[in-house]
Design a protein around this motif. Structure first.
Motif, PDB file in Angstrom:
ATOM      1  N   THR A 198     -86.241 -42.443  61.837  1.00 14.14           N
ATOM      2  CA  THR A 198     -85.123 -43.216  61.280  1.00 14.14           C
ATOM      3  C   THR A 198     -85.206 -44.670  61.719  1.00 14.14           C
ATOM      4  OG1 THR A 198     -83.709 -42.500  63.120  1.00 14.14           O
ATOM      5  CG2 THR A 198     -83.519 -41.278  61.070  1.00 14.14           C
ATOM      6  N   TYR A 220     -78.032 -46.038  54.197  1.00 16.18           N
ATOM      7  CA  TYR A 220     -78.031 -44.812  54.990  1.00 16.18           C
ATOM      8  C   TYR A 220     -76.823 -43.937  54.656  1.00 16.18           C
ATOM      9  CZ  TYR A 220     -82.038 -45.814  58.044  1.00 16.18           C
ATOM     10  OH  TYR A 220     -83.301 -46.025  58.535  1.00 16.18           O
ATOM     11  N   VAL A 233     -78.751 -39.442  60.478  1.00 21.76           N
ATOM     12  CA  VAL A 233     -78.611 -40.430  59.402  1.00 21.76           C
ATOM     13  C   VAL A 233     -77.164 -40.908  59.319  1.00 21.76           C
ATOM     14  CG1 VAL A 233     -78.749 -40.777  56.890  1.00 21.76           C
ATOM     15  CG2 VAL A 233     -80.603 -39.599  58.088  1.00 21.76           C
TER      16      VAL A 233
END
Length: 471
Positions: A198, A220, A233
């Motif tokens: 990420t 996101y 996330v």
């Protein structure tokens, strides 16, 4: 008659205090223990009713306050502290009492402690707890392993306090010995990989597409509403718009945070043990290495001044966002595949009798790596409990086929523009190697035989061979 409490917990830091309050919220009485008077007082105050929640700095008072068989959970730092706490409790315990290690202990330590306490008539098991401080309060994912008969005594409490997914508790007895601690270790290894990925996608969006923090938040957030839905996330989307409480600048907090990432060891243990087992987990390996590289801040600054870096060629935002989403989804799948492969092999090596589908189920809520993907992972292993690797599951083949080309394009873009994407690169390389019927390791076998007479096998004939490579 003096009141006896259902559950005891040693270690009243934030995690321990939250967990014991969670126990009390779910209808069980609980008694805490800590050497720190302030932590004991804080728990009693927050508990509000000493008949439901109480605590003491005295180990003897603590043990005597519990119903038998006593159910005592430790939430203290891994290592020698656990052994010290156990020794402090032993003089006050009776045969049949139960100690639960809820910390991130190395799995061999759990095996050693279980064997030691068994000689004293005390049951012991390890229970990995994931979800952080908030999870401990609201409902964590719990991964217990060890004595099955001992777990039966704690099962009602753990099922009550754990996170729920569609009404199902995110806890299950996983297997004998250190099965619970091992599963939690690999959980954390996967966590390292997902966090690295990420962060890389954030980096390439920022450098390649000049995404602002507000745009990153929106991106996101959108991803979290789709197939990338996951705790990591979700919190990442929120991090992008967090204001700096110190108000030292007008930029967001994220841009003021040092890029030196720390670690507590579970990712490293996952990587090291995978090597011992001969299981490749390169997405996890590189995540550990990147934290180590990040610690070399002064050296990185000096090296940055020596070498020229390619000027980043901007990519159109819509295209870059699409590539990034698909590449992140691809690499998430690969990282889970590696961790689950390690769990399956460790289960055979250590006789844990793990059910991978069951593990995926209890990860669906409460834990740090909870994600929408886990529903499909559960389905894949329910369909074939002996599935060798997630990448060959019919549930995942099309998902991977539809996203791997974006991973290739993004890795190439990063390499051309000097944007490091090691997690994504390792995920792609692992995929290409795992799905290759022929690798160049025949040359390595020839080299080994050449300099060390280590022998080799042939494709056209059974047996083991050696060649005298020089006259």
């Amino acid at each position: 008659m003096e009141q006896k409490y259902d559950f005891g917990l040693v270690g009243l830091g934030v995690m321990g205090r939250n967990f014991i309050l969670n126990v009390a919220d779910n209808g069980f009485t609980a008694f805490g223990n800590d050497l720190d008077n302030e932590k004991v007082d804080a728990l009693i105050k927050e508990g509000g009713d000493v008949e439901k929640v109480n605590a003491s700095t005295s180990a003897k008072t603590f043990v005597n306050a519990l119903k038998t068989p006593r159910k005592i959970m430790l939430l203290v730092p891994a290592g020698k502290v656990v052994d010290s706490v156990i020794e402090g409790l032993l003089p006050h315990l009776d045969k049949g009492d139960i100690i639960i290690d809820g910390g991130n202990s190395f799995f061999t330590d759990t095996d050693r402690r279980e064997a030691y306490l068994e000689t004293r008539g005390i049951s012991f098991f390890g229970a990995g707890v994931s979800g952080g401080a908030k999870g401990a309060r609201r409902g964590p994912s719990i991964m217990p392993g060890g004595s099955k008969s001992a777990y039966a005594h704690i099962k009602p409490i753990f099922e009550a306090v754990s996170a729920k997914f569609n009404g199902e508790p995110c806890v299950a007895y996983l297997g004998p010995k250190s099965a619970g601690n091992y599963v939690k270790m690999v959980h954390n290894g996967i966590e390292y990989g997902l966090m690295q990925l990420t962060s890389e996608i954030y980096d390439v969006l920022k450098k390649g597409g000049s995404f602002t923090n507000e745009e990153l938040h929106a991106t996101y957030t959108k991803w979290n509403a789709g197939r990338l839905q996951s705790f990591l996330v979700e919190i990442t989307s929120k991090i992008f718009i967090q204001k700096d409480e110190l108000n030292l600048s007008k930029i967001g907090l994220l841009d003021q945070i040092s890029d030196k990432a720390k670690q507590k060891g579970t990712g490293k243990w996952t990587s090291q043990n995978a090597m011992d087992l001969g299981i490749p987990v390169p997405s996890i390996d590189i995540a550990v290495s990147m934290r180590e590289i990040s610690a070399l801040k002064e050296e990185r600054i000096a090296a940055d001044k020596i070498y020229d870096r390619p000027k980043v060629s901007p990519m159109e935002k819509v295209k870059l966002e699409k590539l990034a989403e698909e590449a992140l989804y691809f690499s998430f799948i690969v990282t889970y595949a590696q961790g689950l492969h390690q769990l399956a092999d460790a289960s055979k090596e250590y006789n844990y009798q793990l059910e991978i589908a069951q593990i995926a189920k209890i990860w669906r809520a409460g834990c740090i790596i909870r994600a929408g993907l886990l529903a499909d992972i559960t389905k894949a292993f329910q369909g074939d409990k002996n599935l060798p690797n997630l990448l060959v599951s019919p549930t995942f083949v099309k998902k991977v086929q539809s996203t791997v080309s974006s991973a290739r394009e993004l890795v190439a873009y990063g390499a051309t523009n000097g944007i490091p994407l090691p997690g994504l690169s390792n995920s792609l390389t692992y995929f290409d190697a795992y799905t290759s019927a022929r690798l160049p390791l025949n040359l390595i076998q020839a080299q080994r035989d050449y300099f060390g007479s280590h022998t080799y096998e042939r494709l056209d004939k059974e047996g083991v061979f050696h060649t005298e490579w020089e006259d």
